[in-house]
Design a protein around this motif. Structure first.
Motif, PDB file in Angstrom:
ATOM      1  N   LEU A  10       0.480 -12.820   0.884  1.00 39.00           N
ATOM      2  CA  LEU A  10       1.901 -12.729   1.238  1.00 39.00           C
ATOM      3  C   LEU A  10       2.143 -13.589   2.476  1.00 39.00           C
ATOM      4  CD1 LEU A  10       2.453  -8.871   0.878  1.00 39.00           C
ATOM      5  CD2 LEU A  10       3.093 -10.637  -0.765  1.00 39.00           C
ATOM      6  N   PRO A  11       2.695 -14.782   2.312  1.00 33.15           N
ATOM      7  CA  PRO A  11       2.912 -15.682   3.450  1.00 33.15           C
ATOM      8  C   PRO A  11       3.677 -15.014   4.597  1.00 33.15           C
ATOM      9  CG  PRO A  11       3.380 -16.810   1.395  1.00 33.15           C
ATOM     10  CD  PRO A  11       3.187 -15.360   1.050  1.00 33.15           C
ATOM     11  N   GLY A  12       3.068 -15.049   5.774  1.00 34.81           N
ATOM     12  CA  GLY A  12       3.710 -14.454   6.940  1.00 34.81           C
ATOM     13  C   GLY A  12       3.490 -12.959   7.088  1.00 34.81           C
ATOM     14  N   HIS A  13       2.913 -12.321   6.047  1.00 35.75           N
ATOM     15  CA  HIS A  13       2.704 -10.871   6.082  1.00 35.75           C
ATOM     16  C   HIS A  13       1.247 -10.474   5.914  1.00 35.75           C
ATOM     17  CE1 HIS A  13       6.986  -9.588   5.879  1.00 35.75           C
ATOM     18  NE2 HIS A  13       7.141 -10.747   5.271  1.00 35.75           N
ATOM     19  N   GLY A  14       0.385 -11.393   5.518  1.00 38.42           N
ATOM     20  CA  GLY A  14      -1.006 -11.050   5.250  1.00 38.42           C
ATOM     21  C   GLY A  14      -1.215 -10.629   3.811  1.00 38.42           C
ATOM     22  N   GLY A  15      -1.958  -9.539   3.609  1.00 42.39           N
ATOM     23  CA  GLY A  15      -2.222  -9.053   2.261  1.00 42.39           C
ATOM     24  C   GLY A  15      -1.394  -7.835   1.920  1.00 42.39           C
ATOM     25  N   PHE A  16      -1.461  -7.418   0.656  1.00 45.86           N
ATOM     26  CA  PHE A  16      -0.738  -6.213   0.245  1.00 45.86           C
ATOM     27  C   PHE A  16      -1.267  -4.995   0.994  1.00 45.86           C
ATOM     28  CE2 PHE A  16       0.634  -8.623  -3.533  1.00 45.86           C
ATOM     29  CZ  PHE A  16       1.958  -8.225  -3.588  1.00 45.86           C
ATOM     30  N   LEU A  17      -2.573  -4.961   1.219  1.00 44.40           N
ATOM     31  CA  LEU A  17      -3.168  -3.832   1.917  1.00 44.40           C
ATOM     32  C   LEU A  17      -2.648  -3.722   3.347  1.00 44.40           C
ATOM     33  CD1 LEU A  17      -5.138  -1.488   1.834  1.00 44.40           C
ATOM     34  CD2 LEU A  17      -6.990  -3.069   2.416  1.00 44.40           C
ATOM     35  N   ASP A  18      -2.352  -4.853   3.975  1.00 44.71           N
ATOM     36  CA  ASP A  18      -1.786  -4.837   5.328  1.00 44.71           C
ATOM     37  C   ASP A  18      -0.414  -4.173   5.355  1.00 44.71           C
ATOM     38  OD1 ASP A  18      -3.868  -6.369   6.698  1.00 44.71           O
ATOM     39  OD2 ASP A  18      -3.176  -8.057   5.490  1.00 44.71           O
ATOM     40  N   ARG A  19       0.332  -4.315   4.272  1.00 44.29           N
ATOM     41  CA  ARG A  19       1.693  -3.791   4.220  1.00 44.29           C
ATOM     42  C   ARG A  19       1.771  -2.332   3.768  1.00 44.29           C
ATOM     43  NH1 ARG A  19       1.831  -7.510   6.634  1.00 44.29           N
ATOM     44  NH2 ARG A  19       2.285  -5.839   8.067  1.00 44.29           N
ATOM     45  N   VAL A  20       0.784  -1.886   2.994  1.00 44.56           N
ATOM     46  CA  VAL A  20       0.880  -0.527   2.421  1.00 44.56           C
ATOM     47  C   VAL A  20      -0.306   0.342   2.819  1.00 44.56           C
ATOM     48  CG1 VAL A  20       2.230  -1.337   0.457  1.00 44.56           C
ATOM     49  CG2 VAL A  20      -0.249  -1.227   0.260  1.00 44.56           C
ATOM     50  N   ASP A  21      -0.962   0.011   3.929  1.00 43.00           N
ATOM     51  CA  ASP A  21      -2.162   0.749   4.321  1.00 43.00           C
ATOM     52  C   ASP A  21      -1.915   2.251   4.470  1.00 43.00           C
ATOM     53  OD1 ASP A  21      -0.564   0.329   6.515  1.00 43.00           O
ATOM     54  OD2 ASP A  21      -2.059  -0.771   7.679  1.00 43.00           O
ATOM     55  N   GLY A  22      -0.811   2.625   5.124  1.00 46.88           N
ATOM     56  CA  GLY A  22      -0.518   4.049   5.282  1.00 46.88           C
ATOM     57  C   GLY A  22      -0.053   4.698   3.989  1.00 46.88           C
ATOM     58  N   ILE A  23       0.689   3.947   3.179  1.00 44.03           N
ATOM     59  CA  ILE A  23       1.257   4.482   1.938  1.00 44.03           C
ATOM     60  C   ILE A  23       0.179   4.895   0.950  1.00 44.03           C
ATOM     61  CG2 ILE A  23       2.660   3.913  -0.096  1.00 44.03           C
ATOM     62  CD1 ILE A  23       4.358   2.136   1.700  1.00 44.03           C
ATOM     63  N   ILE A  24      -0.874   4.085   0.825  1.00 45.72           N
ATOM     64  CA  ILE A  24      -1.899   4.384  -0.182  1.00 45.72           C
ATOM     65  C   ILE A  24      -2.659   5.665   0.142  1.00 45.72           C
ATOM     66  CG2 ILE A  24      -2.180   1.975  -0.879  1.00 45.72           C
ATOM     67  CD1 ILE A  24      -4.696   1.858   0.831  1.00 45.72           C
ATOM     68  N   PHE A  25      -2.681   6.052   1.412  1.00 49.04           N
ATOM     69  CA  PHE A  25      -3.311   7.320   1.781  1.00 49.04           C
ATOM     70  C   PHE A  25      -2.325   8.475   1.639  1.00 49.04           C
ATOM     71  CE2 PHE A  25      -6.044   4.231   3.795  1.00 49.04           C
ATOM     72  CZ  PHE A  25      -7.313   4.775   3.643  1.00 49.04           C
ATOM     73  N   ALA A  26      -1.042   8.180   1.824  1.00 51.12           N
ATOM     74  CA  ALA A  26      -0.018   9.224   1.751  1.00 51.12           C
ATOM     75  C   ALA A  26       0.231   9.681   0.313  1.00 51.12           C
ATOM     76  CB  ALA A  26       1.283   8.705   2.354  1.00 51.12           C
ATOM     77  N   ILE A  27       0.164   8.767  -0.654  1.00 49.48           N
ATOM     78  CA  ILE A  27       0.512   9.088  -2.041  1.00 49.48           C
ATOM     79  C   ILE A  27      -0.296  10.259  -2.613  1.00 49.48           C
ATOM     80  CG2 ILE A  27       0.382   8.228  -4.414  1.00 49.48           C
ATOM     81  CD1 ILE A  27       1.470   5.570  -3.395  1.00 49.48           C
ATOM     82  N   PRO A  28      -1.640  10.199  -2.610  1.00 51.76           N
ATOM     83  CA  PRO A  28      -2.371  11.337  -3.201  1.00 51.76           C
ATOM     84  C   PRO A  28      -2.135  12.649  -2.463  1.00 51.76           C
ATOM     85  CG  PRO A  28      -3.875   9.856  -2.042  1.00 51.76           C
ATOM     86  CD  PRO A  28      -2.553   9.167  -2.112  1.00 51.76           C
ATOM     87  N   VAL A  29      -2.001  12.567  -1.134  1.00 53.98           N
ATOM     88  CA  VAL A  29      -1.762  13.780  -0.340  1.00 53.98           C
ATOM     89  C   VAL A  29      -0.390  14.375  -0.670  1.00 53.98           C
ATOM     90  CG1 VAL A  29      -1.425  14.676   1.995  1.00 53.98           C
ATOM     91  CG2 VAL A  29      -3.268  13.056   1.540  1.00 53.98           C
ATOM     92  N   GLY A  30       0.641  13.509  -0.749  1.00 50.68           N
ATOM     93  CA  GLY A  30       1.980  13.975  -1.066  1.00 50.68           C
ATOM     94  C   GLY A  30       2.060  14.624  -2.436  1.00 50.68           C
ATOM     95  N   VAL A  31       1.497  13.962  -3.442  1.00 54.01           N
ATOM     96  CA  VAL A  31       1.525  14.496  -4.809  1.00 54.01           C
ATOM     97  C   VAL A  31       0.773  15.822  -4.874  1.00 54.01           C
ATOM     98  CG1 VAL A  31       0.728  14.099  -7.173  1.00 54.01           C
ATOM     99  CG2 VAL A  31       1.777  12.230  -5.889  1.00 54.01           C
ATOM    100  N   LEU A  32      -0.383  15.886  -4.202  1.00 54.81           N
ATOM    101  CA  LEU A  32      -1.181  17.121  -4.206  1.00 54.81           C
ATOM    102  C   LEU A  32      -0.418  18.260  -3.518  1.00 54.81           C
ATOM    103  CD1 LEU A  32      -3.909  18.452  -4.817  1.00 54.81           C
ATOM    104  CD2 LEU A  32      -4.676  17.709  -2.557  1.00 54.81           C
ATOM    105  N   LEU A  33       0.184  17.991  -2.376  1.00 48.40           N
ATOM    106  CA  LEU A  33       0.913  19.029  -1.645  1.00 48.40           C
ATOM    107  C   LEU A  33       2.107  19.563  -2.433  1.00 48.40           C
ATOM    108  CD1 LEU A  33       0.911  17.523   1.978  1.00 48.40           C
ATOM    109  CD2 LEU A  33      -0.319  19.546   1.189  1.00 48.40           C
ATOM    110  N   PHE A  34       2.840  18.657  -3.072  1.00 48.60           N
ATOM    111  CA  PHE A  34       4.003  19.089  -3.843  1.00 48.60           C
ATOM    112  C   PHE A  34       3.603  19.912  -5.054  1.00 48.60           C
ATOM    113  CE2 PHE A  34       6.603  15.699  -1.726  1.00 48.60           C
ATOM    114  CZ  PHE A  34       7.613  16.534  -1.311  1.00 48.60           C
ATOM    115  N   ASN A  35       2.460  19.593  -5.639  1.00 48.25           N
ATOM    116  CA  ASN A  35       2.034  20.317  -6.845  1.00 48.25           C
ATOM    117  C   ASN A  35       1.339  21.627  -6.525  1.00 48.25           C
ATOM    118  OD1 ASN A  35       2.440  18.702  -9.541  1.00 48.25           O
ATOM    119  ND2 ASN A  35       1.929  17.171  -8.003  1.00 48.25           N
ATOM    120  N   LEU A  36       0.861  21.766  -5.286  1.00 45.56           N
ATOM    121  CA  LEU A  36       0.199  23.009  -4.897  1.00 45.56           C
ATOM    122  C   LEU A  36       1.152  23.995  -4.249  1.00 45.56           C
ATOM    123  CD1 LEU A  36      -3.199  21.748  -3.417  1.00 45.56           C
ATOM    124  CD2 LEU A  36      -2.800  22.822  -5.639  1.00 45.56           C
ATOM    125  N   SER A  37       2.299  23.480  -3.758  1.00 46.46           N
ATOM    126  CA  SER A  37       3.232  24.347  -3.030  1.00 46.46           C
ATOM    127  C   SER A  37       4.065  25.208  -3.978  1.00 46.46           C
ATOM    128  CB  SER A  37       4.168  23.482  -2.179  1.00 46.46           C
ATOM    129  OG  SER A  37       3.414  22.707  -1.268  1.00 46.46           O
TER     130      SER A  37
END
Length: 220
Positions: A193-220
């Motif tokens: 991604l010119p000027g932004h680096g890689g996809f991982l640089d842009r979504v580093d926090g999101i990829i960890f949040a997704i499984p936690v969010g889905v798990l929490l919503f399904n367990l609550s």
């Protein structure tokens, strides 16, 4: 306008157009998300390979473990992507809410951290501050009035706790990838991604949040 800024603007316009197309057409969304997930995995494994590059038993074991865990996570993401349009009627809104919490956490950390500055949060990422971390939580809580009861039928306290945990995991994920980049001695995970680096640089926090969010919503 310098060349770096022009690259960032161009990349942002392309990504915005892509997001619009994904919203309008489900097949574009599925194909795009799977492609991005695979690219993120490649970037992550390349990062790990730079850290554990020796042929010692220790480095081989760590490379294998990281590869195994990241492949399992990639499989989980692909499963979620295909499930979005299936019979899991609430999954789409849970994913949307989780991603928005992660995005607002990043924005809150950046904005509040720049305004108030103050004590550094950790040596892993010198630009992050305690005030920025608090800003991340505050910005993420702003979503609750928009989704409470209208889209997500959860007790207000439960939804607040879920939001808090998603924001917390987002910040930890961001710090973890920053730590890996520091160990690998690289600024960005790639230059896709010119000027932004890689996809991982842009979504580093999101990829960890997704499984936690889905798990929490399904367990609550």
């Amino acid at each position: 306008m310098n060349s770096e800024l022009r690259k960032r603007i161009f990349t942002s316009l392309v990504l915005t157009s892509l997001l619009t197309a994904m919203f309008l057409y489900s097949y574009i969304m599925v194909v795009t998300l799977i492609t991005i997930a695979i690219i993120i995995w490649v970037e992550f494994y390349a990062l790990i390979s730079k850290i554990f590059k020796k042929n010692s038993i220790k480095d081989k074991v760590f490379r294998f473990l990281y590869k195994l865990i990241s492949l399992l996570y990639l499989s989980f993401l692909v499963y979620l992507i295909f499930s979005i349009e299936s019979h899991y009627k609430d999954l789409k809104i849970y994913l949307l809410y989780t991603v928005l919490v992660a995005i607002l956490s990043d924005i809150g950390g950046l904005v509040v951290g720049k305004i108030f500055k103050g004590k550094k949060l950790t040596k892993i990422s010198p630009k992050k501050t305690v005030s920025g971390s608090i800003g991340s939580f505050i910005f993420s809580f702003s979503l609750i009035p928009l989704f409470y009861e209208k889209y997500i039928e959860y007790d207000l306290l439960i939804l607040t706790l879920i939001t808090l945990l998603i924001s917390f995991i987002t910040q930890l994920g961001d710090l973890f990838i920053s730590y890996l980049k520091r160990k690998a001695k690289v600024k960005d995970t790639s230059n896709i991604l010119p000027g932004h680096g890689g996809f991982l640089d842009r979504v580093d926090g999101i990829i960890f949040a997704i499984p936690v969010g889905v798990l929490l919503f399904n367990l609550s």
